[in-house]
Scaffold this active site. Sequence first.
Site, PDB file in Angstrom:
ATOM      1  N   ASP A   1     -21.544  53.878  -7.738  1.00  0.00           N
ATOM      2  CA  ASP A   1     -21.709  52.543  -8.938  1.00  0.00           C
ATOM      3  C   ASP A   1     -21.326  53.453 -10.079  1.00  0.00           C
ATOM      4  OD1 ASP A   1     -22.322  50.451  -9.864  1.00  0.00           O
ATOM      5  OD2 ASP A   1     -24.438  50.468  -9.711  1.00  0.00           O
TER       6      ASP A   1
ATOM      7  N   HIS B   1     -12.404  52.845 -12.361  1.00  0.00           N
ATOM      8  CA  HIS B   1     -12.031  52.907 -10.864  1.00  0.00           C
ATOM      9  C   HIS B   1     -11.156  53.762 -10.556  1.00  0.00           C
ATOM     10  CE1 HIS B   1     -14.511  49.359 -10.697  1.00  0.00           C
ATOM     11  NE2 HIS B   1     -13.620  48.671 -11.396  1.00  0.00           N
TER      12      HIS B   1
ATOM     13  N   LEU C   1     -14.385  65.608   9.648  1.00  0.00           N
ATOM     14  CA  LEU C   1     -14.994  64.803   8.864  1.00  0.00           C
ATOM     15  C   LEU C   1     -14.484  63.331   9.314  1.00  0.00           C
ATOM     16  CD1 LEU C   1     -17.032  64.008   6.658  1.00  0.00           C
ATOM     17  CD2 LEU C   1     -14.807  63.809   5.120  1.00  0.00           C
TER      18      LEU C   1
HETATM   19  C1  FPP Z   1     -18.490  50.578  -8.814  1.00  0.00           C
HETATM   20  O1  FPP Z   1     -18.334  50.401 -10.095  1.00  0.00           O
HETATM   21  C2  FPP Z   1     -17.158  50.529  -8.080  1.00  0.00           C
HETATM   22  C3  FPP Z   1     -16.379  49.734  -7.402  1.00  0.00           C
HETATM   23  C4  FPP Z   1     -16.671  48.232  -7.551  1.00  0.00           C
HETATM   24  C5  FPP Z   1     -14.995  49.806  -6.708  1.00  0.00           C
HETATM   25  C6  FPP Z   1     -14.111  50.911  -6.799  1.00  0.00           C
HETATM   26  C7  FPP Z   1     -14.498  52.215  -6.005  1.00  0.00           C
HETATM   27  C8  FPP Z   1     -13.977  53.448  -6.115  1.00  0.00           C
HETATM   28  C9  FPP Z   1     -12.632  53.218  -6.910  1.00  0.00           C
HETATM   29  C10 FPP Z   1     -14.558  54.461  -5.357  1.00  0.00           C
HETATM   30  C11 FPP Z   1     -13.867  54.865  -4.081  1.00  0.00           C
HETATM   31  C12 FPP Z   1     -12.472  54.901  -4.265  1.00  0.00           C
HETATM   32  C13 FPP Z   1     -11.639  55.492  -3.204  1.00  0.00           C
HETATM   33  C14 FPP Z   1     -10.085  55.417  -3.408  1.00  0.00           C
HETATM   34  C15 FPP Z   1     -12.092  55.861  -1.939  1.00  0.00           C
HETATM   35  P1  FPP Z   1     -18.650  49.376 -10.788  1.00  0.00           P
HETATM   36  O2  FPP Z   1     -17.433  48.484 -11.142  1.00  0.00           O
HETATM   37  O3  FPP Z   1     -19.394  48.448 -10.126  1.00  0.00           O
HETATM   38  O4  FPP Z   1     -19.459  49.946 -12.175  1.00  0.00           O
HETATM   39  P2  FPP Z   1     -20.603  49.203 -13.090  1.00  0.00           P
HETATM   40  O5  FPP Z   1     -21.676  49.034 -12.069  1.00  0.00           O
HETATM   41  O6  FPP Z   1     -20.792  50.060 -14.069  1.00  0.00           O
HETATM   42  O7  FPP Z   1     -19.885  47.821 -13.526  1.00  0.00           O
END
Ligand code: FPP
Length: 273
Positions: free
Chosen positions: A52, A69, A163
């Site tokens: 997060d 992201h 893994l």
């Molecule tokens: C959380 O931040 C993340 C997401 C909703 C999605 C994206 C996740 C990744 C890019 C990490 C995993 C990636 C890969 C390629 C394995 P948020 O948008 O909820 O942040 P906020 O809480 O600050 O709004």
Amino acid sequence: MEFSPSVENKGALPTSQVVPMPASRPPAPSPAQSAELTRPAGPGLHVAIISDGNGRWATSRGLPRSAGHRTGAEAARRIIEAAPRLGVHTLTLFALSSANWKRPAAEVSGILRLLHEYLLAETAHCVEEGVRLSIIGRRDRVPATLRQAIADSEAATARGTRLHLRLAIDYSAREAIFHAACRFYKVTELSPESFGRVLAEVYRGGSTEVDLLIRTGGEQRLSDFLLWECAFAEFVFVRKAWPDFTAADLEAALQEFALRERTRGALPGALAG
Ligand code: FPP
């Protein structure tokens, strides 16, 4: 990851890393293992991460959320690389919650594109590194091209034993449990173990008990992630946003985990007689 489209209730991210937990107890000599779920094959821990804070990381720097992201995907690469040498056998990352469909379509499609790029770029590397990749979550709502990339990556990496990397995409634990319950009426052997097996089939990618759940970004909730599998998990909440999370942070969380005594409802080792 925040699973509501609203970010108003989130303050600026403090700088300290691990949120203080209640006083740690010494490690148990040999905690009894629950037979409820299949353990990962071989030694090692199952670590699940709610990654997060991407959006806040970006906006606090005057960048679009998509930059958060993208940098978050880099953090994922680092952590996947570090996990096996830190004793992690199974790593489940929450990449997209089913609740995230409530976000603007452009943000969701940007995340799906990023995941697609990740699979295309990293599958060969996963094969070299002995990483078996599975996707847990619904596949019917993601673009067909991503669905195909998922199938290709899973097939190419199927023999990896170093893994087990599970990416949760369009994932909701409640929905998984509900679907498993709908199928369960056909099962003749009624037990928590057989329910666990049905649950493992629902979204594929297995269903193994989580040892340690880490959430970055300062929030302290489970947000519909691995509800069944986290029944006896230890939780570590980290204030850092996911794009800043490093292998050293993972190591610190594992050290914190090692101090916890996992009684699973039994008496602590020192008192059990
Ligand atoms: C959380 O931040 C993340 C997401 C909703 C999605 C994206 C996740 C990744 C890019 C990490 C995993 C990636 C890969 C390629 C394995 P948020 O948008 O909820 O942040 P906020 O809480 O600050 O709004």
